[in-house]
Design a protein around this motif. Structure first.
Motif, short mmCIF file in Angstrom:
data_model
loop_
_atom_site.label_atom_id
_atom_site.label_comp_id
_atom_site.label_asym_id
_atom_site.label_seq_id
_atom_site.Cartn_x
_atom_site.Cartn_y
_atom_site.Cartn_z
N LYS A 81 -2.06 -19.66 -0.66
CA LYS A 81 -1.22 -20.85 -0.68
C LYS A 81 -0.99 -21.31 -2.11
N GLY A 82 -2.08 -21.37 -2.88
CA GLY A 82 -2.01 -21.87 -4.25
C GLY A 82 -2.25 -23.37 -4.27
N HIS A 83 -2.79 -23.84 -5.35
CA HIS A 83 -3.14 -25.27 -5.45
C HIS A 83 -3.30 -25.72 -6.89
N PHE A 84 -3.10 -27.01 -7.11
CA PHE A 84 -3.64 -27.69 -8.30
C PHE A 84 -5.04 -28.14 -7.92
N ALA A 110 -11.28 -26.72 -14.73
CA ALA A 110 -10.91 -25.33 -15.01
C ALA A 110 -11.56 -24.37 -13.99
N GLU A 111 -11.14 -23.11 -14.06
CA GLU A 111 -11.62 -22.09 -13.10
C GLU A 111 -11.57 -20.72 -13.77
N VAL A 112 -12.47 -19.82 -13.32
CA VAL A 112 -12.47 -18.45 -13.83
C VAL A 112 -12.41 -17.49 -12.65
N TYR A 113 -11.54 -16.48 -12.75
CA TYR A 113 -11.47 -15.41 -11.74
C TYR A 113 -11.99 -14.11 -12.35
N VAL A 114 -12.73 -13.36 -11.55
CA VAL A 114 -13.15 -12.01 -11.95
C VAL A 114 -12.61 -11.05 -10.89
N ILE A 167 -3.76 -13.17 6.60
CA ILE A 167 -3.18 -12.90 5.28
C ILE A 167 -4.31 -12.79 4.24
N TYR A 168 -5.24 -13.75 4.27
CA TYR A 168 -6.38 -13.67 3.34
C TYR A 168 -7.58 -14.45 3.86
N ARG A 169 -8.74 -14.13 3.27
CA ARG A 169 -9.99 -14.82 3.61
C ARG A 169 -10.65 -15.33 2.34
N VAL A 170 -11.29 -16.48 2.45
CA VAL A 170 -12.08 -17.03 1.34
C VAL A 170 -13.52 -17.18 1.83
N HIS A 171 -14.47 -16.61 1.09
CA HIS A 171 -15.90 -16.73 1.41
C HIS A 171 -16.50 -17.64 0.34
N PHE A 231 -13.58 -12.73 -7.48
CA PHE A 231 -14.60 -13.78 -7.46
C PHE A 231 -14.06 -14.96 -8.25
N ALA A 232 -14.30 -16.18 -7.76
CA ALA A 232 -13.83 -17.38 -8.46
C ALA A 232 -15.00 -18.33 -8.68
N ALA A 233 -15.04 -18.96 -9.85
CA ALA A 233 -16.04 -19.99 -10.14
C ALA A 233 -15.31 -21.18 -10.76
N TYR A 234 -15.58 -22.38 -10.25
CA TYR A 234 -14.88 -23.56 -10.76
C TYR A 234 -15.75 -24.80 -10.66
N VAL A 235 -15.39 -25.80 -11.43
CA VAL A 235 -16.17 -27.03 -11.52
C VAL A 235 -16.30 -27.66 -10.12
N GLY A 247 -11.88 -29.86 -6.25
CA GLY A 247 -11.08 -30.12 -5.05
C GLY A 247 -9.77 -29.33 -5.06
N HIS A 248 -9.11 -29.28 -3.90
CA HIS A 248 -7.84 -28.53 -3.78
C HIS A 248 -6.71 -29.48 -3.42
N ASP A 249 -5.67 -29.51 -4.24
CA ASP A 249 -4.46 -30.27 -3.91
C ASP A 249 -3.39 -29.27 -3.46
N TYR A 250 -3.23 -29.15 -2.14
CA TYR A 250 -2.22 -28.24 -1.59
C TYR A 250 -0.88 -28.96 -1.39
N VAL A 251 -0.94 -30.28 -1.26
CA VAL A 251 0.27 -31.04 -0.90
C VAL A 251 1.34 -30.93 -1.99
N CYS A 270 -18.56 -21.35 -6.09
CA CYS A 270 -18.43 -19.90 -6.19
C CYS A 270 -17.83 -19.36 -4.90
N SER A 271 -16.79 -18.56 -5.03
CA SER A 271 -16.20 -17.98 -3.82
C SER A 271 -15.58 -16.63 -4.13
N THR A 272 -15.40 -15.86 -3.08
CA THR A 272 -14.60 -14.65 -3.21
C THR A 272 -13.37 -14.83 -2.34
N THR A 273 -12.30 -14.16 -2.75
CA THR A 273 -11.06 -14.17 -1.96
C THR A 273 -10.66 -12.73 -1.69
N VAL A 274 -10.29 -12.46 -0.46
CA VAL A 274 -9.83 -11.12 -0.07
C VAL A 274 -8.42 -11.27 0.48
C1 M6P Z 1 -10.04 -18.72 -5.09
C2 M6P Z 1 -10.38 -20.11 -5.51
C3 M6P Z 1 -10.60 -20.94 -4.29
C4 M6P Z 1 -9.38 -20.86 -3.38
C5 M6P Z 1 -9.04 -19.42 -3.04
C6 M6P Z 1 -7.77 -19.26 -2.21
O1 M6P Z 1 -11.14 -18.19 -4.44
O2 M6P Z 1 -9.34 -20.63 -6.32
O3 M6P Z 1 -10.85 -22.26 -4.66
O4 M6P Z 1 -9.59 -21.60 -2.20
O5 M6P Z 1 -8.88 -18.70 -4.25
O6 M6P Z 1 -6.68 -19.96 -2.74
P1 M6P Z 1 -6.01 -21.20 -1.98
O7 M6P Z 1 -7.09 -22.26 -1.82
O8 M6P Z 1 -4.91 -21.64 -2.87
O9 M6P Z 1 -5.57 -20.74 -0.66
#
Ligand code: M6P
Ligand code: ZN
Length: 188
Positions: free
Chosen positions: A85-88, A95-99, A50-54, A148-152, A156-160, A67-71
């Motif tokens: 999935k999405g997360h807090f 905070a976070e910034v997406y480009v 479905i998606y990849r995170v680098h 592209f995403a950059a965040y503090v 951390g990721h709260d998926y629960v 710093c990460s990219t999401t495809v």
């Molecule tokens: C962005 C950022 C990452 C996140 C990714 C995928 O790149 O927010 O921190 O991991 O999107 O989102 P998720 O973790 O909710 O699957």
């Protein structure tokens, strides 16, 4: 002296397809990883990507920036688009910034009080995600959605919490384009 994890300056290459090199750690999310997130799951295709995170390897401290990219690939599961999935953030106020780099999609933001926003996420957009807002990105186009995403660093990721409460709305594919509908499974 305090023992702080340090990192040296570095430069990475961002490929047009979203890969970051060298050194990025890639996570691939399959349909089977998304069970908690779609209203209906097809019987087959469980190993479809479905998606990849680098993600670049940066210490998870408040003095660094992750710093990460999401495809997100184009496609649908039932009538819903491929999405993250999405997360807090585990540390809620981070905070976070997406480009947006390529493709077309939407960014869903939701606060704990049920307030939500839908923002455009596409080539050329810059999205600011304040602390306290859960975030999910959705590919509503026919090409991969790359951002592209950059965040503090210590966010951390709260998926629960998302698995338990879900998001207030869903994105349905229609012949007239994406439609935002209330999510019956939302437990705000
Ligand atoms: C962005 C950022 C990452 C996140 C990714 C995928 O790149 O927010 O921190 O991991 O999107 O989102 P998720 O973790 O909710 O699957
Ligand atoms: Zn985040």
């Amino acid at each position: 002296m305090t023992d702080i994890e340090r990192i040296l300056p570095f430069t990475a290459l961002l490929h047009p397809d979203g890969r970051l090199e060298p050194g990025a750690i890639t996570t691939t999310r399959l349909l089977s990883d998304m069970r908690a997130h779609y209203a209906s799951m097809p019987a087959g295709r469980q190993d479809a990507a479905i998606y990849r995170v680098h993600a670049l390897p940066v210490p998870e401290t408040h003095s660094e920036i992750q710093c990460s990219t999401t495809v997100i690939l184009p496609g649908t599961v039932g009538e819903e688009y491929f999405m993250t999935k999405g997360h807090f953030h585990q540390v809620r106020d981070r905070a976070e910034v997406y480009v947006g780099l390529s493709g077309e999609g939407l960014l869903l933001l939701a606060a704990a009080d049920g307030n939500h926003r839908v923002e455009k996420l596409a080539a050329g957009t810059v999205n600011y995600i304040p602390g306290g807002w859960a975030h999910r990105s959705v590919n509503t186009g026919t090409e991969p959605l790359v951002f592209f995403a950059a965040y503090v660093g210590d966010a951390g990721h709260d998926y629960v919490t998302i698995e338990e409460r879900d998001f207030p709305v869903r994105f349905i594919h229609t012949s007239d384009g994406p439609r935002v509908v209330p999510n019956a499974r939302y437990r705000g």
